[in-house]
Structure formats: C-alpha cells, structure tokens
Design a protein around this motif. Structure first.
Motif, PDB file in Angstrom:
ATOM      1  N   ALA A 181      -8.718  12.592 -67.625  1.00  0.00           N
ATOM      2  CA  ALA A 181      -7.950  12.737 -68.855  1.00  0.00           C
ATOM      3  C   ALA A 181      -8.271  11.592 -69.822  1.00  0.00           C
ATOM      4  O   ALA A 181      -8.710  10.510 -69.414  1.00  0.00           O
ATOM      5  CB  ALA A 181      -6.455  12.750 -68.553  1.00  0.00           C
ATOM      6  N   ARG A 182      -8.028  11.816 -71.070  1.00  0.00           N
ATOM      7  CA  ARG A 182      -8.288  10.787 -72.076  1.00  0.00           C
ATOM      8  C   ARG A 182      -7.467   9.530 -71.812  1.00  0.00           C
ATOM      9  O   ARG A 182      -7.909   8.421 -72.053  1.00  0.00           O
ATOM     10  CB  ARG A 182      -7.967  11.350 -73.470  1.00  0.00           C
ATOM     11  N   GLU A 183      -6.260   9.704 -71.258  1.00  0.00           N
ATOM     12  CA  GLU A 183      -5.374   8.569 -70.987  1.00  0.00           C
ATOM     13  C   GLU A 183      -5.495   8.058 -69.557  1.00  0.00           C
ATOM     14  O   GLU A 183      -4.623   7.319 -69.077  1.00  0.00           O
ATOM     15  CB  GLU A 183      -3.910   8.978 -71.246  1.00  0.00           C
ATOM     16  N   ALA A 184      -6.534   8.447 -68.851  1.00  0.00           N
ATOM     17  CA  ALA A 184      -6.697   8.048 -67.446  1.00  0.00           C
ATOM     18  C   ALA A 184      -6.604   6.532 -67.295  1.00  0.00           C
ATOM     19  O   ALA A 184      -7.046   5.766 -68.155  1.00  0.00           O
ATOM     20  CB  ALA A 184      -8.043   8.538 -66.918  1.00  0.00           C
ATOM     21  N   ASN A 185      -6.013   6.101 -66.186  1.00  0.00           N
ATOM     22  CA  ASN A 185      -5.876   4.675 -65.914  1.00  0.00           C
ATOM     23  C   ASN A 185      -5.926   4.470 -64.401  1.00  0.00           C
ATOM     24  O   ASN A 185      -5.766   5.421 -63.630  1.00  0.00           O
ATOM     25  CB  ASN A 185      -4.582   4.134 -66.524  1.00  0.00           C
ATOM     26  N   PRO A 330     -13.445  16.040 -71.623  1.00  0.00           N
ATOM     27  CA  PRO A 330     -14.550  15.068 -71.590  1.00  0.00           C
ATOM     28  C   PRO A 330     -15.894  15.649 -72.012  1.00  0.00           C
ATOM     29  O   PRO A 330     -16.753  14.932 -72.515  1.00  0.00           O
ATOM     30  CB  PRO A 330     -14.579  14.608 -70.128  1.00  0.00           C
ATOM     31  N   ARG A 331     -16.075  16.940 -71.802  1.00  0.00           N
ATOM     32  CA  ARG A 331     -17.271  17.621 -72.301  1.00  0.00           C
ATOM     33  C   ARG A 331     -16.858  18.568 -73.420  1.00  0.00           C
ATOM     34  O   ARG A 331     -15.923  19.356 -73.250  1.00  0.00           O
ATOM     35  CB  ARG A 331     -17.940  18.409 -71.173  1.00  0.00           C
ATOM     36  N   PRO A 332     -17.514  18.494 -74.560  1.00  0.00           N
ATOM     37  CA  PRO A 332     -17.154  19.404 -75.655  1.00  0.00           C
ATOM     38  C   PRO A 332     -17.230  20.861 -75.207  1.00  0.00           C
ATOM     39  O   PRO A 332     -18.060  21.232 -74.359  1.00  0.00           O
ATOM     40  CB  PRO A 332     -18.212  19.095 -76.724  1.00  0.00           C
ATOM     41  N   LEU A 333     -16.363  21.685 -75.780  1.00  0.00           N
ATOM     42  CA  LEU A 333     -16.355  23.095 -75.419  1.00  0.00           C
ATOM     43  C   LEU A 333     -17.503  23.826 -76.111  1.00  0.00           C
ATOM     44  O   LEU A 333     -17.687  23.709 -77.328  1.00  0.00           O
ATOM     45  CB  LEU A 333     -15.024  23.743 -75.809  1.00  0.00           C
ATOM     46  N   GLU A 334     -18.259  24.550 -75.319  1.00  0.00           N
ATOM     47  CA  GLU A 334     -19.387  25.335 -75.820  1.00  0.00           C
ATOM     48  C   GLU A 334     -19.100  26.800 -75.521  1.00  0.00           C
ATOM     49  O   GLU A 334     -18.841  27.168 -74.369  1.00  0.00           O
ATOM     50  CB  GLU A 334     -20.676  24.886 -75.136  1.00  0.00           C
TER      51      GLU A 334
END
Length: 354
Positions: A181-185, A330-334
């Motif tokens: 996740a973007r907020e991973a810690n 984390p990977r753009p949607l294609e």
C-alpha cells in the motif's frame, strides 16, 4: 530504515475461548442499555442464543444483514434503530453483519460491539463499503470503527470448512495489499506477514479437522492481524476489483476475493519485489501469486469467477469500471493487462504475469 508514518486505530479486543460470556460486561462498559443485535437471516437462531448473554439490555434483533451492505437494507435497519431508540449496535456474524453495523454507526455514531464468527477481518477497520445501483462505494471514518471486538474461538468451530477457507483467504488479501500500500510501514508489514503465516498454517489443519481449537484460534488471530492491516493503510488493485465485481454482479464476497487475489498479486509482482518476498516467506512458497493460488485451490476453493455467477461479458465491463475510478496501485493500471487479469480469474486459471 526509510521514514514512515504509523497511525494506530483505537479499539478494545477480547480474545479467547468462552469470551462471549463477557458480552454483558462490555455492553455495560459502553453504557449500553438498549442494544440492537444484528445478524444475517441464516444466523438468526445462533444470534438469539448469544443475545441471551445481554439479558434486558436487548431492545430488539434485526436479522436481515445482506452481503455488500446494500443501502436499502441499511435504510430499513435505521428505521428499527429509531423505533427502538437503540443506544448501541451488536453485530454477530461475518462481514455482511459487520458492514450493516458500521453503516448504522456511520449514520448515528452509536457504539458498536462486533462478535465475528468468520475470518472476515473487517471488524478491525474504519472502512465501510456500501452498494447502490450496481456500484460499491467505500468510505473511511472514525465513526465506522467498532469500539469493541469479542473474538470467541468457540463460535468458529461450526464454521463450514469451505467458508473457513474462503473467509481466511479474504483476510489474507487484506494483509497482502497492506504490504504494498502507499502508506505501508514496517509495523504493519510485520503484522501482515504474521497474519498471512498464521492463516496459511491454520487453514489446512482446519480442513483436516474442523474441531481443531488450536488451528481455529490461529486462524482467528491471523484474521484480526490482517484486519488491522487493512484498517491502518490503504487499499490497491485487488480491493478495487472486488468492490467493482461485488457491486456489479453481487458475487459472493469471500469466494470472489479468493478467486481474484492470486491474479491481482501477479499483476503487481514486478512492481513490489519486497512485498512478494514477504508473502512467499509467509506461505512457504517460492512464488507469492502461485503460492496463494495453490493454497486456495488445494483447499477446495472455487477459483473461477464464472462458477461464482459472473457473466462472460462482465470481464470487459468490469475492467472499464475499474479503470474509471481507480484506487492507487504500485503498478499503473493498463486496460489490456487488466482485462487479461479478469479473464484469467473468470476462467479460474493459475495466475500469469502480465
């Protein structure tokens, strides 16, 4: 170590065997005198028995909780809340019942006690997903987070093996996405790996012996850890796809998560190598996506969205809706890769790296 931000959600957790006996005590701690007890229609009899622990603190029961939390059910439940002048809600069951309790709390700020009987994990999150007109919309708010969770291992002993498996993999999905996740810690990553490992250990033992209390406790503990992960950081592609599919086609929640997860992980694999290492380690597998597929399918889970009721022409439609309002990933949607992902899940194939 990289910089990070960690937000801990408040909440009281009672964990063990026989802990349902403390329900009245916990209601008193909240000052609850007129509780509304929630369940699905299928669990009404079990809930009636559990509610006896509350004695005169029960104002009424509402046994109509429904998968994906449709707003029309919430509207009817709100009428019951007002009629009974309820001062707290008690949700007994899985994600459907917990979702209804959260929807009521979001609208009223009434305190909640949740008594999980599955491994959904949503009881540990301030997240609510509601369905209206074929779309499932999520929101996060402090009012949504339950005040008390009572985990009683005894209540899970009768959970069917098939539901134990898919409910458990659904919980694993929460932890998997928390790892990238973007907020991973590092705190949440530690909990996520531990939660995945606990469920990966427990589910095969439960399949072999549903009355294995140690395995049931391990699974329930793992589900809690996974739920905390989901409630502490954001969601990504997997949850976006499942919210889209659930809203569009009303597919069964936990089996749908189980079928989609390996494919979503494969999609993100190259973009999140550290997360993949943790997932693989927790599963005891060389490959995260393949390990998840092998775990679920080896335990008898249905891995085909087609078998769960998704129409074939839904693949393109779901890809389009998921692309229209995407979650961070984390990977753009294609578009083509996403359509291929959904097609593989539709057919129940082993995950491919797209």
């Amino acid at each position: 170590m990289d910089n990070f931000v960690y937000n801990a959600n408040p909440g009281r957790v009672i964990f063990g065997s026989g802990t349902i006996s403390r329900l009245a005590e916990e209601a008193d701690r909240l000052g609850a005198r007129r509780t509304l007890v929630l369940s699905t229609p299928e669990q009404a009899a079990q809930v009636d028995d559990i509610a006896r622990h509350l004695g005169s603190r029960v104002a009424g029961l509402y046994p109509k909780a429904t998968m994906h939390t449709p707003i029309e059910v919430t509207a009817e439940a709100m009428q019951v809340v007002e009629k009974l002048q309820a001062d707290a809600v008690i949700s007994i069951g899985g994600g459907s019942t917990t979702g209804l309790g959260k929807a009521i709390a979001f609208r009223t700020d009434l305190p909640q006690i949740v008594i999980p009987t599955t491994y959904a994990g949503s009881e540990a999150t301030p997240i609510l997903g509601e369905t209206e007109n074929g779309r499932k919309v999520t929101k996060s708010d402090p009012r949504i987070l339950p005040e008390v969770i009572i985990y009683d291992v005894d209540l899970t002993l009768t959970l069917p093996v098939s539901l134990s498996v898919t409910s458990g993999i659904n919980a694993v999905a929460h932890a998997v996405e928390a790892l990238y996740a973007r907020e991973a810690n590092p705190i949440i990553s530690m909990m996520a790996e531990a939660g995945i490992a606990a469920l990966a250990r427990a589910l095969p033992l439960i399949r072999n012996d549903p009355q294995d209390r140690s395995a049931r406790a391990d699974a329930l503990y793992g589900a809690w850890l996974c739920g905390v992960c989901l409630g502490s950081v954001g969601m990504a592609l997997h949850h976006k796809l499942c919210h889209t599919l659930g809203g569009m086609f009303n597919l069964p929640h936990a089996p749908m998560h189980t079928a989609v997860l390996p494919h979503a992980v494969a999609y993100n694999s190259a973009a999140t190598p550290d997360a993949m290492k943790r997932i693989s380690r927790a599963l005891g597998s060389e490959d995260a996506a393949g390990g998840l597929y092998d775990l679920a399918s080896g335990l008898g889970a249905t891995m085909s969205l087609q078998s769960l009721g998704m129409p074939e022409d839904g693949v393109e439609a779901a890809a389009e809706q998921a692309m229209a309002n995407p979650y961070w990933n984390p990977r753009p949607l294609e578009r083509d890769a996403l359509t291929s992902l959904l097609a593989g899940a539709y057919r129940g194939e082993a995950p491919a790296f797209r």
